[in-house]
Design a protein around this motif. Structure first.
Motif, PDB file in Angstrom:
ATOM      1  N   SER A 504       0.840  -1.192   0.000  1.00 11.53           N
ATOM      2  CA  SER A 504       0.000   0.000   0.000  1.00 11.53           C
ATOM      3  C   SER A 504       0.878   1.245   0.000  1.00 11.53           C
ATOM      4  CB  SER A 504      -0.891   0.012   1.238  1.00 11.53           C
ATOM      5  OG  SER A 504      -0.100   0.180   2.409  1.00 11.53           O
ATOM      6  N   ASN A 505       0.262   2.414  -0.221  1.00  6.99           N
ATOM      7  CA  ASN A 505       1.028   3.656  -0.182  1.00  6.99           C
ATOM      8  C   ASN A 505       1.690   3.848   1.177  1.00  6.99           C
ATOM      9  OD1 ASN A 505       0.213   4.099  -2.767  1.00  6.99           O
ATOM     10  ND2 ASN A 505      -0.775   6.085  -2.394  1.00  6.99           N
ATOM     11  N   ARG A 506       0.984   3.486   2.237  1.00  4.54           N
ATOM     12  CA  ARG A 506       1.559   3.640   3.582  1.00  4.54           C
ATOM     13  C   ARG A 506       2.781   2.740   3.754  1.00  4.54           C
ATOM     14  NH1 ARG A 506      -2.385   3.337   8.675  1.00  4.54           N
ATOM     15  NH2 ARG A 506      -2.967   5.322   7.694  1.00  4.54           N
ATOM     16  N   ALA A 509       5.667   4.108   1.759  1.00 12.09           N
ATOM     17  CA  ALA A 509       6.241   5.270   2.451  1.00 12.09           C
ATOM     18  C   ALA A 509       7.162   4.825   3.587  1.00 12.09           C
ATOM     19  CB  ALA A 509       5.113   6.157   2.983  1.00 12.09           C
ATOM     20  N   SER A 515       7.043  10.464   2.772  1.00 13.20           N
ATOM     21  CA  SER A 515       5.653  10.654   3.185  1.00 13.20           C
ATOM     22  C   SER A 515       4.695   9.937   2.227  1.00 13.20           C
ATOM     23  CB  SER A 515       5.308  12.146   3.214  1.00 13.20           C
ATOM     24  OG  SER A 515       5.252  12.660   1.888  1.00 13.20           O
ATOM     25  N   GLU A 516       3.492   9.651   2.746  1.00  5.28           N
ATOM     26  CA  GLU A 516       2.475   9.053   1.884  1.00  5.28           C
ATOM     27  C   GLU A 516       2.112   9.997   0.737  1.00  5.28           C
ATOM     28  OE1 GLU A 516      -0.957   6.838   3.389  1.00  5.28           O
ATOM     29  OE2 GLU A 516      -0.091   7.048   5.403  1.00  5.28           O
TER      30      GLU A 516
END
Length: 548
Positions: A504-506, A509, A515-516
């Motif tokens: 996922s983007n998180r 990151a 950062s996301e």
């Protein structure tokens, strides 16, 4: 008195709204008038049409049922039969042939009891003619169409004239008399575009003629009448009926013209419209969406759309077989295309399947089977006068000769195909043909010509968003395959690899200590540079290009 005055006011305003094709206002006002005082049959017909144009088929049927019974009570048998015809017509358009035949039969019985010569008999001839056409008896269908044309002229009915001439044109075209058929279809469309026909008749005429042009591979007219249909649609912003079909036709034309992003948007909007109107042809829009996703390399998205098309009742071939080939499931591709071609006996339907059959059999090294299919395709192309079919047949013949090792003969057919594709303005097929020309030149040891053809094809594929094809050409050119080759920065390549791993983007990151928001920006940049529209497509691209 006040109530009657209010009803009369709503009725007059409803008629005015109907005349200006303001369907929402027309429906609301006519319904208001009907609730105050039941409408007479002529105004019921207006209410039915307004409902139909808003996609409310059940209201169309209900209003015509009321008109049918009112006409019967008044002893107006011909008008009662006409209302019965329109009810059957609506069911037939939805593929509900049992109720359709029932209402057509009722109309026929009423007219037979009266034994009168009337225009309603002509409408029934058209309905029965389409049944004969579906059964494969084009000659008999054309004869009924000619009889209906004569009746339309005798009674001066423009709606019947358009329907009857279209039936004649379809019958001639499907009976291999393509030039005659196209002349008749053009004549019908002149009536549609220049005369004040019923809105429902006009919409059906547009869709019938465009569909027929597509079925006989008449690309130029399909484009012209699709543009005319789109203008007609845009002039009636309230309209819901026919818009799904219009969007599918536009998606097909946009795809052929190389505007794949716009084509995908139109196909998806068509899917939404078909769901709104409960149309049985929703599968057609889903199939077009699947085709576009497959060509762009989103194989998972294509798989889902083909399955949805099948669930909606649409045969997902030959696209699904071609998807299996792209997934490197050759046995499944061979089995699927063989099954589909065995089931189909109509030559025009086989002409849709045979190009994929040739290409899949060549992939399976079954050159003799591919050659036999190519022979059949050329026979069909010779039977139907179509520049598009001729181009397809020439391309497939070139592919077969190339696979057999005869580069000189392959080039003869491929250059003829290339000229035809350029004339037809079909850029994807131009690029595909240039790839085979390049391979033929390589066999003849003309490496400069090979490189020029392949580089031109690659540029066209990249512009179109045909990423699997572009990747294959890169392999033929021997180019290295890394992120920089596709314009990705080292950081974007890292993001793509993690995205393809299902992060996922998180999670991305956290892994890259950014950062996301920055990850989201990198993902959007990746989509833009690679001309992709989803994470699934990006994942497929990464695996296709060995970037993970």
């Amino acid at each position: 008195m006040a109530r009657q005055g209010k009803a009369a006011s709503a009725l007059e305003r409803g008629r005015d709204a109907y005349a200006s094709r303001a369907w929402v206002d027309a429906h609301a006002l006519l319904q208001e008038a009907d609730e105050s005082e039941p409408l007479a049959p002529p105004d019921l017909d207006l209410l039915a049409t307004a409902a139909y144009m808003l996609g409310r088929d059940e209201e169309w049927v209900g209003a015509h049922e009321r008109a049918h019974h009112l006409h019967l009570e008044a002893g107006e048998i011909e008008w009662a039969a006409r209302a019965a015809f329109w009810i059957g017509f609506s069911f037939a358009l939805r593929g509900e042939f049992g109720p359709a035949e029932g209402w057509f039969g009722r109309a026929q019985r009423l007219l037979d009891e009266r034994d009168a010569d009337c225009v309603e008999r002509g409408f029934l001839l058209v309905a029965f003619g389409h049944g004969l056409l579906e059964a494969g008896d084009a000659a008999a269908a054309g004869a009924l169409g000619a009889d209906a044309v004569a009746m339309a002229r005798r009674f001066g009915n423009r709606d019947l004239f358009a329907f009857a001439v279209i039936l004649q044109g379809e019958a001639a075209a499907f009976d291999s008399r393509v030039t005659e058929g196209l002349r008749l279809l053009d004549e019908a469309m002149v009536a549609v575009t220049t005369e004040n026909l019923s809105p429902v008749v006009s919409g059906v005429a547009y869709c019938e003629v465009i569909l027929t042009c597509q079925q006989i591979f008449e690309l130029r007219r399909a484009r012209e009448w699709t543009l005319a249909l789109d203008r007609w649609r845009r002039a009636q912003p309230d309209m819901v009926a026919f818009t799904g079909r219009c969007l599918v036709h536009r998606a097909e034309i946009l795809q052929l013209g190389g505007s794949w992003g716009d084509a995908l948007e139109e196909a998806r909007e068509a899917c939404r419209r078909f769901v709104e109107t409960s149309s049985p042809t929703a599968g057609l829009a889903l199939y077009r969406e699947a085709e576009l996703l497959r060509l762009q390399g989103d194989l998972d998205g294509a798989e889902e759309a083909y399955r949805a098309a099948s669930h909606a009742g649409w045969e997902p071939q030959p696209g699904l077989a071609q998807l299996r080939l792209a997934q490197r499931r050759l046995d499944a591709a061979v089995a699927a295309i063989r099954r589909a071609t065995v089931e189909s006996s109509d030559p025009l339907k086989r002409a849709v399947l045979l190009p994929a059959y040739v290409e899949i059999m060549l992939a399976a090294d079954a050159v003799d089977e591919a050659r036999a299919a190519c022979d059949e395709l050329e026979t069909i192309a010779g039977r139907y006068s179509s520049a598009l079919l001729d181009a397809i047949a020439a391309y497939e013949r070139g592919a077969v000769e190339l696979a057999a090792g005869d580069a000189t003969r392959a080039l003869e057919h491929l250059r003829r195909a290339l000229d035809a594709w350029r004339m037809l303005e079909v850029p994807y097929e131009v690029a595909r043909t240039r790839v085979l020309i390049g391979e033929a030149c390589r066999l003849l040891e003309d490496t400069d010509a090979c490189t020029l053809e392949l580089e031109a094809a690659r540029a066209d594929f990249v512009r179109l968003g045909a990423l699997p094809d572009a990747s294959r050409v890169e392999q033929l050119l021997g180019h290295r395959r890394d992120g920089a080759e596709h314009g990705l920065s080292p950081r974007e390549l890292e993001v793509l690899r993690l995205l393809a791993a299902g992060k996922s983007n998180r999670e991305i990151a956290a892994a890259l200590v950014i950062s996301e928001h920055t990850v989201a920006r990198h993902v959007q940049n990746i989509f833009a540079k690679l001309r992709l529209s989803s994470r699934a497509a990006a994942t497929a691209f990464a695996f296709e290009h060995d970037l993970v």
